[in-house]
Design an enzyme around this catalytic site. Structure first.
Site, PDB file in Angstrom:
ATOM      1  N   ASP A  68       2.938   2.030  -4.974  1.00 16.36           N
ATOM      2  CA  ASP A  68       2.938   2.102  -6.455  1.00 16.36           C
ATOM      3  C   ASP A  68       3.567   3.394  -6.969  1.00 16.36           C
ATOM      4  O   ASP A  68       4.349   3.380  -7.916  1.00 16.36           O
ATOM      5  CB  ASP A  68       1.547   1.837  -7.060  1.00 16.36           C
ATOM      6  CG  ASP A  68       0.454   2.814  -6.657  1.00 16.36           C
ATOM      7  OD1 ASP A  68       0.690   3.665  -5.765  1.00 16.36           O
ATOM      8  OD2 ASP A  68      -0.647   2.725  -7.238  1.00 16.36           O
ATOM      9  N   SER A 106     -11.848   1.172  -5.896  1.00 16.36           N
ATOM     10  CA  SER A 106     -11.453   1.628  -7.226  1.00 16.36           C
ATOM     11  C   SER A 106     -12.590   1.666  -8.233  1.00 16.36           C
ATOM     12  O   SER A 106     -12.440   1.223  -9.380  1.00 16.36           O
ATOM     13  CB  SER A 106     -10.328   0.761  -7.786  1.00 16.36           C
ATOM     14  OG  SER A 106      -9.180   0.973  -7.056  1.00 16.36           O
ATOM     15  N   ASP A 110      -4.459   0.562  -9.539  1.00 18.94           N
ATOM     16  CA  ASP A 110      -5.889   0.289  -9.695  1.00 18.94           C
ATOM     17  C   ASP A 110      -6.241   0.006 -11.152  1.00 18.94           C
ATOM     18  O   ASP A 110      -6.978  -0.942 -11.467  1.00 18.94           O
ATOM     19  CB  ASP A 110      -6.721   1.474  -9.184  1.00 18.94           C
ATOM     20  CG  ASP A 110      -6.356   1.859  -7.761  1.00 18.94           C
ATOM     21  OD1 ASP A 110      -5.713   1.039  -7.071  1.00 18.94           O
ATOM     22  OD2 ASP A 110      -6.714   2.977  -7.345  1.00 18.94           O
ATOM     23  N   GLY A 132     -16.703   5.640  -4.037  1.00 22.25           N
ATOM     24  CA  GLY A 132     -16.007   6.287  -2.929  1.00 22.25           C
ATOM     25  C   GLY A 132     -15.702   5.333  -1.788  1.00 22.25           C
ATOM     26  O   GLY A 132     -15.401   5.751  -0.688  1.00 22.25           O
ATOM     27  N   GLU A 182      -7.040   9.918 -15.096  1.00 20.54           N
ATOM     28  CA  GLU A 182      -7.287  10.249 -13.680  1.00 20.54           C
ATOM     29  C   GLU A 182      -6.311  11.328 -13.204  1.00 20.54           C
ATOM     30  O   GLU A 182      -6.691  12.276 -12.533  1.00 20.54           O
ATOM     31  CB  GLU A 182      -7.148   8.975 -12.830  1.00 20.54           C
ATOM     32  CG  GLU A 182      -7.265   9.211 -11.356  1.00 20.54           C
ATOM     33  CD  GLU A 182      -8.480   8.571 -10.711  1.00 20.54           C
ATOM     34  OE1 GLU A 182      -9.109   7.717 -11.352  1.00 20.54           O
ATOM     35  OE2 GLU A 182      -8.794   8.940  -9.575  1.00 20.54           O
ATOM     36  N   GLU A 211       0.838  -1.209   0.000  1.00 20.98           N
ATOM     37  CA  GLU A 211       0.000   0.000   0.000  1.00 20.98           C
ATOM     38  C   GLU A 211       0.863   1.244   0.000  1.00 20.98           C
ATOM     39  O   GLU A 211       1.822   1.350   0.767  1.00 20.98           O
ATOM     40  CB  GLU A 211      -0.893  -0.041   1.238  1.00 20.98           C
ATOM     41  CG  GLU A 211      -2.281   0.472   0.995  1.00 20.98           C
ATOM     42  CD  GLU A 211      -3.056  -0.396   0.013  1.00 20.98           C
ATOM     43  OE1 GLU A 211      -3.048  -0.059  -1.192  1.00 20.98           O
ATOM     44  OE2 GLU A 211      -3.674  -1.383   0.430  1.00 20.98           O
ATOM     45  N   HIS A 212       0.486   2.171  -0.886  1.00 14.90           N
ATOM     46  CA  HIS A 212       1.235   3.424  -1.063  1.00 14.90           C
ATOM     47  C   HIS A 212       2.669   3.138  -1.523  1.00 14.90           C
ATOM     48  O   HIS A 212       3.589   3.895  -1.223  1.00 14.90           O
ATOM     49  CB  HIS A 212       1.208   4.276   0.216  1.00 14.90           C
ATOM     50  CG  HIS A 212      -0.166   4.837   0.480  1.00 14.90           C
ATOM     51  ND1 HIS A 212      -0.640   5.949  -0.148  1.00 14.90           N
ATOM     52  CD2 HIS A 212      -1.173   4.390   1.271  1.00 14.90           C
ATOM     53  CE1 HIS A 212      -1.882   6.194   0.254  1.00 14.90           C
ATOM     54  NE2 HIS A 212      -2.236   5.252   1.112  1.00 14.90           N
ATOM     55  N   TYR A 230      -3.554  12.517   0.376  1.00 17.98           N
ATOM     56  CA  TYR A 230      -2.891  11.582  -0.536  1.00 17.98           C
ATOM     57  C   TYR A 230      -1.716  12.267  -1.244  1.00 17.98           C
ATOM     58  O   TYR A 230      -0.590  11.756  -1.256  1.00 17.98           O
ATOM     59  CB  TYR A 230      -3.909  11.050  -1.551  1.00 17.98           C
ATOM     60  CG  TYR A 230      -3.377   9.994  -2.491  1.00 17.98           C
ATOM     61  CD1 TYR A 230      -3.413   8.647  -2.149  1.00 17.98           C
ATOM     62  CD2 TYR A 230      -2.840  10.338  -3.731  1.00 17.98           C
ATOM     63  CE1 TYR A 230      -2.938   7.664  -3.009  1.00 17.98           C
ATOM     64  CE2 TYR A 230      -2.359   9.371  -4.596  1.00 17.98           C
ATOM     65  CZ  TYR A 230      -2.414   8.036  -4.237  1.00 17.98           C
ATOM     66  OH  TYR A 230      -1.934   7.074  -5.100  1.00 17.98           O
TER      67      TYR A 230
HETATM   68  C1  GLA Z   1      -5.200   4.593  -4.220  1.00 18.25           C
HETATM   69  C2  GLA Z   1      -4.472   4.913  -5.509  1.00 18.25           C
HETATM   70  C3  GLA Z   1      -3.461   3.815  -5.837  1.00 18.25           C
HETATM   71  C4  GLA Z   1      -2.558   3.528  -4.654  1.00 18.25           C
HETATM   72  C5  GLA Z   1      -3.386   3.314  -3.381  1.00 18.25           C
HETATM   73  C6  GLA Z   1      -2.530   3.162  -2.159  1.00 18.25           C
HETATM   74  O1  GLA Z   1      -5.982   3.446  -4.411  1.00 18.25           O
HETATM   75  O2  GLA Z   1      -5.377   5.047  -6.570  1.00 18.25           O
HETATM   76  O3  GLA Z   1      -2.715   4.183  -6.975  1.00 18.25           O
HETATM   77  O4  GLA Z   1      -1.632   4.549  -4.481  1.00 18.25           O
HETATM   78  O5  GLA Z   1      -4.290   4.390  -3.160  1.00 18.25           O
HETATM   79  O6  GLA Z   1      -1.777   2.005  -2.240  1.00 18.25           O
END
Ligand code: GLA
Length: 419
Positions: A59, A148, A194, A144, A182, A56-57, A244
């Site tokens: 990518d 995704s 995503d 939301g 996006e 997570e976080h 974010y």
């Molecule tokens: C959201 C973003 C992804 C990723 C996640 C965290 O889903 O769209 O690209 O950064 O947060 O892992």
């Protein structure tokens, strides 16, 4: 849910019936709202939402992620027109917009349309010639909710537009264009995970994706001895929110400072845990915590992929728990409700691990559960979660589903409608 949670085959049947019903309603909605078309003119695309098992976080730090596509999706039906007009019908919202291709612009009033407008914009800027088109869509990825839904909408749009306009574009470019829509049109600086998993997910498989090289490996995701429960906190999250983008900036700052001592570092992906431990003092407190999460999470993700491939769910579970703790304490993107879901899950016998999934600040958590323990977990969550949140959680048992597809409507009908 209790009747179906223990039977993955039941989910498959329910899923197929659902797809059939949704597709017939969508085609009927298209014809009623946008006018009759002969079946031969219609194409249908579907693109799923996702959950991330771990990574997570990472990518947008050029690191690794391990998501699965889920069996909830956006379904889109469309036909080309002979003029330059685009008509979009969001069936679930009973809302419609129309514009000429040459006048495509960000729409403040129909914000849902921007995901499709963004795809049109990217295709045009890349020099593809588009045709006018009529499009209707429906979705069952909670909006939301951190699963995704927006990537699913973008990827479905890329797939459908390619078919309607006769464009030959390879999958990795589909993914990049959906992400670009996006990033540049909708204005959210998301990473590539995503859109990637929505496009290339595979049934009964997780994907280990290298977000720098975009190479990926399919790892079988077992359907029988272990199950995944997605728990929706029903707390809405604002990904476009400043948090974010703030986290991204902190990571970039950390990478830049570390690169002064470690010149090979282009992104946090290039920093090993040992290197980080040796250089962490260069960073201020907040940036240090953010970077510590990313560096640790990359190692955990690679270890998790190995554990999954080896069927070592106890290990995978432990890595998921460590991921959650790191997201909660170091990256600071969890919230009370996500933490509560994880705590309730971990107090339940038969749960290997649990963590928040996606961007955070609400949305969903996941729990890895031994087959047979799912009903117990569901009962515990229904009893305990409202004490913290004041409302029931959403419970979605899920399997790893297929990524996006587009076909002539007749081909779908043959497959799911038995016609
Ligand atoms: C959201 C973003 C992804 C990723 C996640 C965290 O889903 O769209 O690209 O950064 O947060 O892992």
């Amino acid at each position: 849910m209790d009747q179906v949670v223990n039977d993955i085959n039941a989910i498959n049947e329910v899923e197929k019936q659902l797809l059939k019903d949704r597709l017939s309603r969508l085609v009927a909605g298209f014809q009623a709202r946008l006018g009759p078309r002969s079946p031969g003119e219609l194409f249908a695309a579907r693109a799923p939402g996702r959950v991330n098992l771990i990574g997570e976080h990472t990518d947008y730090n050029d690191g690794w992620v391990l998501p699965i596509a889920i069996t909830r999706d956006v379904l889109m039906v469309g036909a080309a027109r002979d003029d330059e007009r685009v008509r979009l019908y969001a069936m679930d919202l009973a809302d419609e917009v129309a514009f000429d291709l040459a006048e495509n612009a960000f729409d403040d009033r129909h914000t849902w349309s921007n995901y499709i407008r963004g795809v049109i914009d990217v295709l045009q800027r890349r020099g593809f010639t588009l045709r006018g088109m009529d499009i209707a869509f429906t979705g069952n990825v909670p909006r939301g909710g951190g699963l995704s839904s927006s990537a699913a909408l973008e990827v479905a749009a890329v797939m459908l537009l390619k078919a309607l306009c006769g464009l030959e574009i390879p999958p990795l470019e589909d993914i990049k264009m959906a992400q670009q829509a996006e990033n540049e049109f909708v204005g959210v600086r998301c990473g590539i995970m995503d859109q990637f998993i929505s496009r290339l997910g595979r049934r009964h498989h997780a994907l280990l994706i290298d977000c720098r090289t975009l190479e990926y490996r399919q790892i079988p995701w077992p359907a029988d001895d272990v199950q995944l429960l997605v728990v929706d906190t029903k707390v809405e999250r604002g990904l476009a929110g400043s948090a974010y983008n703030q986290r991204r900036l902190e990571c970039e700052t950390g990478a830049r400072i570390l690169a002064e001592k470690l010149p090979h570092v282009k992104a946090l992906r290039d920093v090993t845990e040992e290197q980080f431990a040796a250089q962490a003092a260069l960073l201020d407190e907040v940036v240090r915590r953010r970077c510590a999460h990313v560096v640790g999470e990359n190692s955990r993700t690679l270890a998790a992929a190995k554990a999954l491939a080896a069927g070592d769910y106890a290990k995978l579970g432990r890595l998921m728990i460590a991921s959650h703790e790191s997201l909660r304490d170091l990256y600071e993107v969890s919230c009370r409700e996500l933490d509560a879901v994880v705590e309730i899950a971990l107090a339940t016998e038969g749960v290997y691990g649990a963590r928040m999934t996606g961007g955070g600040f609400g949305g969903c958590a996941i729990a890895l559960v031994a087959a047979g323990a799912l009903s117990r977990l569901a009962a515990n969550l229904r009893r305990e979660y409202p004490k913290v949140a004041g409302h029931l959680p959403g419970l979605l048992p899920t399997i790893a589903g297929d990524g996006a597809a587009v076909r002539p409507l007749a081909a779908w009908q043959e497959e799911v409608m038995g016609q």
